[in-house]
Design an enzyme around this catalytic site. Sequence first.
Site, PDB file in Angstrom:
ATOM      1  N   ASP A   1       0.856  -1.190   0.000  1.00  0.00           N
ATOM      2  CA  ASP A   1       0.000   0.000   0.000  1.00  0.00           C
ATOM      3  C   ASP A   1       0.898   1.248   0.000  1.00  0.00           C
ATOM      4  O   ASP A   1       1.915   1.290   0.696  1.00  0.00           O
ATOM      5  CB  ASP A   1      -0.890  -0.015   1.255  1.00  0.00           C
ATOM      6  CG  ASP A   1      -2.070   0.932   1.136  1.00  0.00           C
ATOM      7  OD1 ASP A   1      -3.210   0.452   1.137  1.00  0.00           O
ATOM      8  OD2 ASP A   1      -1.856   2.164   1.036  1.00  0.00           O
TER       9      ASP A   1
ATOM     10  N   HIS B   1     -10.010  -5.588  -3.052  1.00  0.00           N
ATOM     11  CA  HIS B   1      -8.695  -5.741  -2.429  1.00  0.00           C
ATOM     12  C   HIS B   1      -8.848  -6.053  -0.953  1.00  0.00           C
ATOM     13  O   HIS B   1      -9.764  -5.571  -0.293  1.00  0.00           O
ATOM     14  CB  HIS B   1      -7.823  -4.486  -2.613  1.00  0.00           C
ATOM     15  CG  HIS B   1      -8.467  -3.237  -2.116  1.00  0.00           C
ATOM     16  ND1 HIS B   1      -9.409  -2.538  -2.840  1.00  0.00           N
ATOM     17  CD2 HIS B   1      -8.320  -2.563  -0.958  1.00  0.00           C
ATOM     18  CE1 HIS B   1      -9.808  -1.494  -2.158  1.00  0.00           C
ATOM     19  NE2 HIS B   1      -9.173  -1.486  -0.994  1.00  0.00           N
TER      20      HIS B   1
HETATM   21  P1  5GP Z   1      -9.893   1.040   0.630  1.00  0.00           P
HETATM   22  O1  5GP Z   1     -10.115   2.312   1.428  1.00  0.00           O
HETATM   23  O2  5GP Z   1     -10.587   1.072  -0.692  1.00  0.00           O
HETATM   24  O3  5GP Z   1     -10.152  -0.206   1.427  1.00  0.00           O
HETATM   25  O4  5GP Z   1      -8.343   1.003   0.381  1.00  0.00           O
HETATM   26  C1  5GP Z   1      -7.695   1.635  -0.656  1.00  0.00           C
HETATM   27  C2  5GP Z   1      -6.229   1.551  -0.353  1.00  0.00           C
HETATM   28  O5  5GP Z   1      -5.520   1.649  -1.570  1.00  0.00           O
HETATM   29  C3  5GP Z   1      -5.710   2.655   0.563  1.00  0.00           C
HETATM   30  O6  5GP Z   1      -5.085   2.072   1.699  1.00  0.00           O
HETATM   31  C4  5GP Z   1      -4.728   3.428  -0.315  1.00  0.00           C
HETATM   32  O7  5GP Z   1      -3.601   3.885   0.393  1.00  0.00           O
HETATM   33  C5  5GP Z   1      -4.366   2.398  -1.365  1.00  0.00           C
HETATM   34  N1  5GP Z   1      -4.018   2.944  -2.669  1.00  0.00           N
HETATM   35  C6  5GP Z   1      -4.684   3.872  -3.380  1.00  0.00           C
HETATM   36  N2  5GP Z   1      -4.096   4.101  -4.565  1.00  0.00           N
HETATM   37  C7  5GP Z   1      -3.020   3.282  -4.610  1.00  0.00           C
HETATM   38  C8  5GP Z   1      -1.997   3.069  -5.593  1.00  0.00           C
HETATM   39  O8  5GP Z   1      -1.957   3.665  -6.663  1.00  0.00           O
HETATM   40  N3  5GP Z   1      -1.056   2.143  -5.294  1.00  0.00           N
HETATM   41  C9  5GP Z   1      -1.058   1.453  -4.115  1.00  0.00           C
HETATM   42  N4  5GP Z   1      -0.069   0.570  -3.920  1.00  0.00           N
HETATM   43  N5  5GP Z   1      -2.003   1.632  -3.174  1.00  0.00           N
HETATM   44  C10 5GP Z   1      -2.970   2.541  -3.414  1.00  0.00           C
END
Ligand code: 5GP
Length: 152
Positions: A34, A103
Amino acid sequence: MDNVDYNCIFCAIAAKRAPASIVYESDEAMAFLDIQPVVEGHTLVIPKKHCRNIFDLDDESGKAVMRASRIVAHALRETFNADGLTILQSNERAGGQAVFHYHAHLAPRFYNDGLMSRTETERRMQWRARGKPSRQALDALAEKIRAHIKDE
Ligand code: 5GP
Ligand code: ZN
């Protein structure tokens, strides 16, 4: 690959059209660090095929994600000598989802790390990004974790 959403950042990562610090990869799943880790080693596991979330996940992708999660969990535990591991997975905006490609978050855990405390009746989550490491730092960490991957 079929089922690609060209506006989806995780599809771009799966297709290697966008950078990511990859920890593990199979034909159908990928794990990468992340970019805003809540703890060192915070890893995301995705199906390569575009699935929005749990409501849209097919059996094959679900199986691939679970297998990848299990393999990466062992590697994270070994790399950081972790006491445990938490998996978090959010669905739809109301469920806390921000990126709409399925994810699972894998977070290595330590006693008293403050990420989640609990009593018998309550869990308190302190899911807070602790900075934004450079790509170089993430790549170096991914390499360290990859050395512990045992893909049976
Ligand atoms: P959610 O809030 O949808 O469960 O988690 C999204 C996660 O994706 C967040 O922890 C954020 O930091 C991560 N994230 C967003 N964009 C990217 C990216 O371009 N690359 C990576 N490796 N992580 C990302
Ligand atoms: Zn996608």
